[in-house]
Design a protein around this motif. Structure first.
Motif, PDB file in Angstrom:
ATOM      1  N   CYS A  35       0.856  -1.191   0.000  1.00  0.00           N
ATOM      2  CA  CYS A  35       0.000   0.000   0.000  1.00  0.00           C
ATOM      3  C   CYS A  35       0.898   1.249   0.000  1.00  0.00           C
ATOM      4  O   CYS A  35       2.068   1.182   0.392  1.00  0.00           O
ATOM      5  CB  CYS A  35      -0.966  -0.011   1.185  1.00  0.00           C
ATOM      6  SG  CYS A  35      -0.231   0.502   2.744  1.00  0.00           S
ATOM      7  N   THR A  73       0.886   3.661   1.890  1.00  0.00           N
ATOM      8  CA  THR A  73       0.955   4.125   3.295  1.00  0.00           C
ATOM      9  C   THR A  73       0.334   5.513   3.485  1.00  0.00           C
ATOM     10  O   THR A  73       0.279   6.318   2.550  1.00  0.00           O
ATOM     11  CB  THR A  73       2.370   4.124   3.940  1.00  0.00           C
ATOM     12  OG1 THR A  73       3.007   5.345   3.687  1.00  0.00           O
ATOM     13  CG2 THR A  73       3.199   2.952   3.551  1.00  0.00           C
ATOM     14  N   CYS A  74      -0.135   5.726   4.672  1.00  0.00           N
ATOM     15  CA  CYS A  74      -0.692   7.028   5.048  1.00  0.00           C
ATOM     16  C   CYS A  74      -0.636   7.102   6.582  1.00  0.00           C
ATOM     17  O   CYS A  74      -0.015   6.250   7.218  1.00  0.00           O
ATOM     18  CB  CYS A  74      -2.137   7.177   4.541  1.00  0.00           C
ATOM     19  SG  CYS A  74      -3.290   6.081   5.368  1.00  0.00           S
ATOM     20  N   ARG A  76      -2.514   6.168   8.684  1.00  0.00           N
ATOM     21  CA  ARG A  76      -3.060   5.007   9.392  1.00  0.00           C
ATOM     22  C   ARG A  76      -2.091   3.828   9.466  1.00  0.00           C
ATOM     23  O   ARG A  76      -2.365   2.853  10.156  1.00  0.00           O
ATOM     24  CB  ARG A  76      -4.331   4.521   8.689  1.00  0.00           C
ATOM     25  CG  ARG A  76      -5.469   5.499   8.735  1.00  0.00           C
ATOM     26  CD  ARG A  76      -6.705   4.905   8.064  1.00  0.00           C
ATOM     27  NE  ARG A  76      -7.631   5.982   7.750  1.00  0.00           N
ATOM     28  CZ  ARG A  76      -7.642   6.632   6.588  1.00  0.00           C
ATOM     29  NH1 ARG A  76      -6.794   6.310   5.641  1.00  0.00           N
ATOM     30  NH2 ARG A  76      -8.490   7.608   6.395  1.00  0.00           N
ATOM     31  N   ALA A  77      -0.984   3.906   8.733  1.00  0.00           N
ATOM     32  CA  ALA A  77      -0.075   2.746   8.669  1.00  0.00           C
ATOM     33  C   ALA A  77       0.455   2.385  10.057  1.00  0.00           C
ATOM     34  O   ALA A  77       0.902   3.252  10.801  1.00  0.00           O
ATOM     35  CB  ALA A  77       1.080   3.051   7.727  1.00  0.00           C
ATOM     36  N   GLY A 108      -0.631  -1.531   5.304  1.00  0.00           N
ATOM     37  CA  GLY A 108      -0.374  -0.838   6.558  1.00  0.00           C
ATOM     38  C   GLY A 108      -1.460  -0.916   7.610  1.00  0.00           C
ATOM     39  O   GLY A 108      -1.190  -0.781   8.808  1.00  0.00           O
ATOM     40  N   CYS A 109      -2.724  -1.114   7.199  1.00  0.00           N
ATOM     41  CA  CYS A 109      -3.801  -1.130   8.202  1.00  0.00           C
ATOM     42  C   CYS A 109      -5.003  -1.902   7.680  1.00  0.00           C
ATOM     43  O   CYS A 109      -4.972  -2.467   6.592  1.00  0.00           O
ATOM     44  CB  CYS A 109      -4.207   0.308   8.555  1.00  0.00           C
ATOM     45  SG  CYS A 109      -5.311   1.026   7.327  1.00  0.00           S
TER      46      CYS A 109
HETATM   47  S1  SF4 Z   1      -2.088   2.422   5.785  1.00  0.00           S
HETATM   48 FE1  SF4 Z   1      -4.120   1.583   5.465  1.00  0.00          FE
HETATM   49  S2  SF4 Z   1      -5.359   3.251   4.636  1.00  0.00           S
HETATM   50 FE2  SF4 Z   1      -3.226   3.898   4.552  1.00  0.00          FE
HETATM   51  S3  SF4 Z   1      -2.607   3.359   2.489  1.00  0.00           S
HETATM   52 FE3  SF4 Z   1      -2.062   1.596   3.752  1.00  0.00          FE
HETATM   53  S4  SF4 Z   1      -3.846   0.245   3.709  1.00  0.00           S
HETATM   54 FE4  SF4 Z   1      -4.473   2.226   2.870  1.00  0.00          FE
END
Ligand code: SF4
Length: 342
Positions: free
Chosen positions: A260, A262-263, A265-266, A294-295
Motif C-alpha cells: 500500500c 501508506t498514510c 493510518r499505517a 499498513g492497516c
Molecule cells: S495504511 Fe491503510 S489506509 Fe493507509 S494506504 Fe495503507 S492500507 Fe491504505
C-alpha cells in the motif's frame, strides 16, 4: 494481431506463441571474458534469458567461444561497422545483431548472411533512429516511417540472399516514435520483434519510458522479446523487464510484492518492509504474491487475494496465508515469517 514467425536463438524460441523473452546486455569489456562470464551468471540468476555482448574488436570476438562455453543462456554478438567481426562471431554466437546501415555494401552483408546460414543462427536487424541511412533520413526525416523503410529495405536485402532467420528492432529514444514505428512495421511484416526504447535514461526515467513504450506495444500483442535499456547496471534492466511482463500478466516470475502507498493510518513501516522483501526474494523463481498493507482499511481485501499477506494492527500484525489469518507477528518478525512461509 497476426502471429510472428518462430525464430530460435540457441535454446530459446521467440515469436509465434512463445513466451516473451527477456534480454539484456553486458557492461563489462567483452574481451575480459572472466568478468563478462561473471556478470552473465548474475543476470541469468535474476531471470535474464538471452544475453548480448558488444563485439567492438577482434579480442572480443576471440573470447566468444570461452564465454559461450561457460554460460547457459543464448549469446548474442552485437556488431557495428566491421563485417569481419560479424563473420568471426557467427562461429560461436547464437545470434548476430547488426545494423546493416553501417556494415557496408551488399557484398559485405552477403558474407555476414552466409556465415549466419553456415552456423544456423538468426540475425537481428537493429534499426536505430540515431543511425538511419542518409537517403532515408533525407526523404522521410527522423520519423517512424523512415525507421520502418530502413527495416523493410534490410529485410528485403536479407531475403534476396535467401535468408529469413530474421528478428527486427526499431528503436528510438522517443517513446511515441518508437511505438509508431513498431506498430507500422508489424502491419507490414511477420518477423518477430525485439522491443526496446533506446537511450531511455537513468533507472528512474528509463523505467518509465520503457514501461510505457514496451508496455503499450505488448498490450496490443506486438513484441516477442524485450530489452529494457537503462544507464545503470544490466541487473536493473532485467528486474524492470520482469516487472513489465508480470504487470501485464504475460509472464509470471517469482515473487510479486504488492504494497500500500501508506498514510497516517499505517501501523508499521510498509515501504521499508516491502523493499526488504523485494531484495530478499529477487532470486526466488516460484510465482508468489505477497501483500504488505499498513492497516485494516484495504488490507484484509488485498491480503486475502494474495498468497501471503500482512495487515498492520496496533501492536501486532495479521499474517494471512491463502486468504486465512494464521497468526500475528511483530514488525521485526514480518520478513523472517514470510521467508519461512515461502
Ligand atoms: S495504511 Fe491503510 S489506509 Fe493507509 S494506504 Fe495503507 S492500507 Fe491504505
Amino acid at each position: 494481431m497476426k502471429p510472428t514467425k518462430e525464430i530460435k536463438i540457441g535454446k530459446v524460441k521467440i515469436g509465434s506463441n512463445n513466451p516473451i523473452a527477456i534480454q539484456s546486455m553486458t557492461t563489462t569489456l567483452t574481451s575480459d571474458a572472466d568478468a563478462t562470464i561473471e556478470q552473465i551468471h548474475e543476470l541469468e540468476e535474476l531471470g535474464c534469458e538471452i544475453i548480448r555482448v558488444a563485439v567492438p574488436d577482434i579480442e572480443s570476438a576471440n573470447v566468444l567461444k570461452q564465454i559461450k562455453e561457460n554460460i547457459s543462456i543464448p549469446l548474442v554478438a552485437d556488431i557495428h561497422f566491421d563485417y569481419k567481426l560479424a563473420i568471426e562471431s557467427a562461429k560461436y554466437a547464437d545470434k548476430l545483431r547488426i545494423n546493416p546501415g553501417n556494415i557496408g555494401d551488399r557484398e559485405k552483408i552477403k558474407q555476414v548472411v552466409d556465415a549466419a546460414k553456415q552456423y544456423g543462427i538468426p540475425i537481428r536487424i537493429g534499426v536505430n533512429l540515431g543511425s538511419l541511412e542518409k537517403d532515408l533520413e533525407k526523404k522521410y526525416g527522423l520519423t517512424p516511417l523512415a525507421m520502418v523503410e530502413s527495416a523493410m529495405r534490410n529485410v528485403k536485402l536479407l531475403e534476396e540472399f535467401d535468408f529469413t532467420n530474421i528478428i527486427v528492432s526499431l528503436k528510438a529514444s522517443d517513446v511515441i516514435k518508437t511505438i509508431q514505428a513498431y506498430k507500422l512495421f508489424s502491419q507490414r511484416s511477420y518477423y518477430p520483434l525485439h522491443l526496446g526504447i533506446t537511450e531511455s535514461g537513468t533507472i528512474f526515467s528509463g523505467t518509465i519510458a520503457s514501461s510505457i513504450g514496451i508496455g503499450s506495444l505488448l498490450l496490443e500483442g506486438i513484441g516477442d522479446t524485450i530489452r529494457v535499456s537503462l544507464s545503470d547496471k544490466p541487473h536493473e534492466e532485467v528486474k524492470v523487464a520482469k516487472q513489465i511482463l508480470q504487470a501485464l500478466k504475460l509472464r509470471s516470475f517469482g515473487v510479486s510484492v504488492i504494497a500500500c502507498p501508506t498514510c497516517a493510518r499505517a501501523n508499521f513501516d510498509v515501504s521499508l518492509i516491502a523493499k526488504q522483501l523485494e531484495k530478499e526474494t529477487e532470486k526466488i523463481k516460484k510465482p508468489i504474491s505477497i501483500a504488505i498493507m499498513g492497516c485494516g482499511v484495504n488490507g484484509p481485501g488485498e491480503a486475502k487475494e494474495a498468497d501471503i499477506g500482512i495487515v498492520g494492527g496496533k501492536s501486532e500484525h495479521l499474517f494471512y496465508k491463502k486468504g486465512q489469518i494464521i497468526k500475528k507477528v511483530k514488525e521485526n518478525e514480518i520478513i523472517d515469517s514470510i521467508m519461512k512461509e515461502i
